[in-house]
Design an enzyme around this catalytic site. Sequence first.
Site, mmCIF file in Angstrom:
data_model
loop_
_atom_site.group_PDB
_atom_site.id
_atom_site.type_symbol
_atom_site.label_atom_id
_atom_site.label_comp_id
_atom_site.label_asym_id
_atom_site.label_seq_id
_atom_site.Cartn_x
_atom_site.Cartn_y
_atom_site.Cartn_z
ATOM 1 N N ASP A 13 20.021 -19.518 -2.498
ATOM 2 C CA ASP A 13 18.747 -19.058 -2.177
ATOM 3 C C ASP A 13 17.920 -19.884 -1.058
ATOM 4 O O ASP A 13 18.467 -21.022 -0.974
ATOM 5 C CB ASP A 13 17.905 -18.784 -3.297
ATOM 6 C CG ASP A 13 16.759 -18.258 -3.333
ATOM 7 O OD1 ASP A 13 16.312 -17.440 -2.386
ATOM 8 O OD2 ASP A 13 15.714 -18.099 -4.221
ATOM 9 N N SER A 14 16.972 -19.354 -0.345
ATOM 10 C CA SER A 14 16.563 -19.800 0.909
ATOM 11 C C SER A 14 15.321 -20.711 0.686
ATOM 12 O O SER A 14 15.092 -21.560 1.488
ATOM 13 C CB SER A 14 16.203 -18.938 1.727
ATOM 14 O OG SER A 14 14.940 -17.917 1.008
ATOM 15 N N GLY A 15 14.600 -20.891 -0.626
ATOM 16 C CA GLY A 15 13.859 -21.584 -0.898
ATOM 17 C C GLY A 15 12.382 -20.631 -0.782
ATOM 18 O O GLY A 15 11.250 -21.302 -1.230
ATOM 19 N N GLY A 16 12.266 -19.413 -0.142
ATOM 20 C CA GLY A 16 11.166 -18.896 -0.180
ATOM 21 C C GLY A 16 10.613 -18.590 -1.542
ATOM 22 O O GLY A 16 9.265 -18.766 -1.756
ATOM 23 N N ASP A 35 12.202 -16.264 3.274
ATOM 24 C CA ASP A 35 11.252 -15.236 2.978
ATOM 25 C C ASP A 35 9.923 -15.560 2.452
ATOM 26 O O ASP A 35 9.724 -16.677 2.003
ATOM 27 C CB ASP A 35 12.012 -13.964 2.002
ATOM 28 C CG ASP A 35 12.174 -14.481 0.858
ATOM 29 O OD1 ASP A 35 12.492 -15.655 0.742
ATOM 30 O OD2 ASP A 35 12.014 -13.839 -0.452
ATOM 31 N N GLN A 69 11.412 -7.145 0.924
ATOM 32 C CA GLN A 69 9.923 -7.281 0.200
ATOM 33 C C GLN A 69 9.097 -6.093 0.285
ATOM 34 O O GLN A 69 9.416 -5.014 0.679
ATOM 35 C CB GLN A 69 9.348 -8.444 0.952
ATOM 36 C CG GLN A 69 10.102 -9.953 0.418
ATOM 37 C CD GLN A 69 10.044 -10.487 -0.776
ATOM 38 O OE1 GLN A 69 9.171 -9.864 -1.606
ATOM 39 N NE2 GLN A 69 10.826 -11.623 -1.323
ATOM 40 N N GLY A 108 11.192 -10.517 -4.756
ATOM 41 C CA GLY A 108 9.901 -10.444 -5.234
ATOM 42 C C GLY A 108 9.504 -9.489 -6.485
ATOM 43 O O GLY A 108 8.680 -9.057 -6.817
ATOM 44 N N ASP A 114 21.379 -12.526 -10.654
ATOM 45 C CA ASP A 114 21.503 -14.026 -11.203
ATOM 46 C C ASP A 114 20.199 -14.320 -11.913
ATOM 47 O O ASP A 114 19.268 -13.550 -11.703
ATOM 48 C CB ASP A 114 21.467 -15.144 -9.850
ATOM 49 C CG ASP A 114 19.830 -15.167 -9.388
ATOM 50 O OD1 ASP A 114 19.429 -14.114 -8.730
ATOM 51 O OD2 ASP A 114 19.065 -15.844 -9.862
ATOM 52 N N CYS A 145 33.479 -12.300 -29.878
ATOM 53 C CA CYS A 145 33.544 -13.247 -28.634
ATOM 54 C C CYS A 145 34.335 -14.491 -28.852
ATOM 55 O O CYS A 145 34.954 -14.857 -29.884
ATOM 56 C CB CYS A 145 32.009 -14.050 -28.579
ATOM 57 S SG CYS A 145 31.936 -15.237 -27.229
ATOM 58 N N CYS A 195 34.468 -17.529 -27.379
ATOM 59 C CA CYS A 195 33.956 -18.954 -26.996
ATOM 60 C C CYS A 195 33.995 -19.725 -28.185
ATOM 61 O O CYS A 195 34.086 -19.401 -29.307
ATOM 62 C CB CYS A 195 32.558 -18.694 -26.651
ATOM 63 S SG CYS A 195 31.239 -18.800 -27.673
ATOM 64 N N CYS A 225 31.530 -19.317 -31.184
ATOM 65 C CA CYS A 225 32.026 -18.166 -32.146
ATOM 66 C C CYS A 225 33.491 -18.365 -32.901
ATOM 67 O O CYS A 225 33.608 -18.011 -33.800
ATOM 68 C CB CYS A 225 31.946 -16.746 -31.251
ATOM 69 S SG CYS A 225 30.381 -16.462 -30.508
ATOM 70 N N HIS A 272 27.923 -19.634 -24.710
ATOM 71 C CA HIS A 272 28.180 -18.002 -25.257
ATOM 72 C C HIS A 272 27.602 -17.250 -24.761
ATOM 73 O O HIS A 272 27.946 -16.199 -24.323
ATOM 74 C CB HIS A 272 27.756 -18.165 -26.758
ATOM 75 C CG HIS A 272 27.284 -16.920 -27.488
ATOM 76 N ND1 HIS A 272 28.449 -16.196 -27.871
ATOM 77 C CD2 HIS A 272 26.570 -16.110 -27.491
ATOM 78 C CE1 HIS A 272 28.220 -15.064 -28.178
ATOM 79 N NE2 HIS A 272 26.818 -14.845 -27.967
#
Length: 389
Positions: free
Chosen positions: A106-109, A160, A202, A230, A280, A318, A320, A323, A349
């Site tokens: 990410d750019s930091g915006g 942005d 945006q 946004g 994300d 699952c 993992c 589980c 998990h």
Amino acid sequence: MVSGRPRRPPGGSVRPVFTVHARADGSRARAGTLVTAHGEIATPVFMPVGTRATVKTQPLAQLERLGAPMLLANTYHLMLRPGAEVFARFGGIHGWTGWRGAVLTDSGGFQVFSLARDCVITEDGARFRTATDGPIVTLTPESSIAMQRAIGSDVMMVFDHCVPSTASEAEARAAMERTTRWARRSRDARGDSAQQLFAIVQGACHPALRRASADALTDLGGFDGYAIGGLAVGEQADVRNDVTELTTERLPEDRPRYLMGLGTPTDLLDGVHRGVDLFDCIVPTAWAQHGRAFTSRGKVDLRRGAHRLDDAPLDPACDCDACARHPRSYLHHLIKAGEPVGWQLLAFHNLRFYVRLMADVRAAIASGTFTALYAARREVLARPEREEC
Ligand SMILES: [Zn+2]
């Protein structure tokens, strides 16, 4: 020393990095491949959040077992600590962390919008403090891209100007138009780097502004993909879904689309349904910290006393460690006692649940069964936590 980092071919033309393989009937969902310098990414895909070049509670060996091909890291945090010099010394984030998969930065915006203090935005960029009485820090499109080049991410984001999703039309328009101008500067600052660059749409929750932003960035050209920024900052889900849909309708079909910072498994399903390819979110690890898990049978709150003598696995479907090796009773104990390994087990998990959900989504799109899977999974995930069975 930094060495061997790929360079763009002369002319800086955008190479085809994304291919759509299948589309769902009755939905905008699509399955594709994003080609990066660190592997081919099958989409739709979820990227675990590694804000400070680590996914909370998850050491590298765990991440490698997770099956997630791409992580997100944050320029804002990594610029402040450890700083560009460390990345230059170790050949970027891959050489420094040992992670061999892809990375998007990410750019930091968004962090300037959500974390910075005493922030002043001008046409040049953002001036802010990271703490009360701390030093003044400047972040511009050029310095953000320079930092992302030092980090050596596979995908960089333009810098942005974020505003609240509830911003007025006038405020949202000014920020959106500035974001377009900053996207051009970010693109120009990319230079000969072969790292991909995504633009960010945006416009808050104003449909006309979102369409104008998507059109302006598409016309500007030179971007490998497009993000929707946004959102996931307090707006209602139906509003977010409408904005997502009208934006994806406007964006080029042959570029990946990334819905930033979203969300729960239901949010991901809704995004995929509207044509989003990348996601994300901190939800898997954040929910785990509070003893809450997503399972194939619904949501589970392991803090509840009902689990104290519960000998069932968290999720029988699952694979993992949480589980496969422990009864719910033990996980309940770890969470109630505040033991870090409880958070660690549940975080893995939940992350594994997201990774498997996206794999199921891709398979369903390819086999023509996405709309059925979409309805069935949403129904299970909508159950109140006490009704999971
Ligand atoms: Zn599990």
